[in-house]
Design an enzyme around this catalytic site. Structure first.
Site, PDB file in Angstrom:
ATOM      1  N   HIS A 140      37.769 -75.726  27.982  1.00  0.00           N
ATOM      2  CA  HIS A 140      38.559 -74.955  27.019  1.00  0.00           C
ATOM      3  C   HIS A 140      39.955 -75.551  26.844  1.00  0.00           C
ATOM      4  CE1 HIS A 140      40.910 -72.961  30.213  1.00  0.00           C
ATOM      5  NE2 HIS A 140      39.764 -72.749  30.851  1.00  0.00           N
ATOM      6  N   CYS A 152      37.614 -74.088  35.609  1.00  0.00           N
ATOM      7  CA  CYS A 152      37.225 -74.753  34.366  1.00  0.00           C
ATOM      8  C   CYS A 152      37.914 -76.104  34.233  1.00  0.00           C
ATOM      9  CB  CYS A 152      37.629 -73.878  33.176  1.00  0.00           C
ATOM     10  SG  CYS A 152      36.881 -72.238  33.184  1.00  0.00           S
TER      11      CYS A 152
END
Length: 187
Positions: A140, A152
């Site tokens: 992201h 992430c």
């Protein structure tokens, strides 16, 4: 025909600092605030990115942001305000998309900080899902200053705009262990 992989190499220094390499582009990125761990040792909430090779399963784009993000060659959905992701290990919806509101622990996908204006689901702990082995491992947009993530991989908005059109269901993300970071990789 195989797609070029995305390599994520941890850097010396802060545990969340890394380099991302894809199609001749190399840039700084953020990984888990606590660095990396082997996928089988990944635990919910540990703040570590799982080492391994992951498919890109889907992309969600927020429709109200301007200019709009380019679409990848990957299954893409329009993000809605009611979209969430279950991070409650005891739930049957663990590590799955949910419709908000729900009474279980979830992450809201429609974020005011814009991190999920473009978000891609990685195949970590998706088939089969194992409880407490980590949920919502996404690719992201990064926070200012490339702050660490919850596990992430995150890159700046301009970089995401640049690489999104080249991502497909054949693209894989390879998160390397620190010892592998200096070794050249062959495809």
């Amino acid at each position: 025909m195989a797609s070029a992989p995305i390599y994520v190499r941890p850097l010396p220094g802060p545990p969340h600092a890394a380099l991302l390499t894809f199609r001749g582009i190399t840039l700084r990125c953020a990984i888990g605030r606590s660095g990396v761990t082997h996928a089988k040792q990944k635990r919910e909430g540990d703040g570590k990115s799982p080492i391994g090779r992951y498919g890109l399963e889907w992309c969600a784009l927020r429709p109200d942001r301007r200019p709009p993000m380019p679409r990848p060659q990957l299954a893409t959905i329009v993000l809605r305000q009611s979209d969430g992701w279950c991070d409650e290990p005891t739930s049957s919806a663990y590590n799955r998309a949910v419709r908000l509101p729900v009474s279980i622990s979830t992450e809201t996908m429609w974020r005011p900080d814009g991190l999920y204006d473009a978000v891609i689901g990685l195949s970590h702990n998706t088939a089969p899902r194992q409880r407490r082995m980590g949920s919502a491992i996404f690719f992201h947009l990064a926070r200012p200053g490339l702050q660490g993530t919850e596990g992430c991989v995150a890159i700046p908005r301009a970089a995401m705009r640049r690489i999104l059109p080249f991502l497909s269901e054949k693209t894989q993300m390879v998160i390397l262990a620190p010892a592998d970071a200096g070794r050249p990789k062959h495809v």
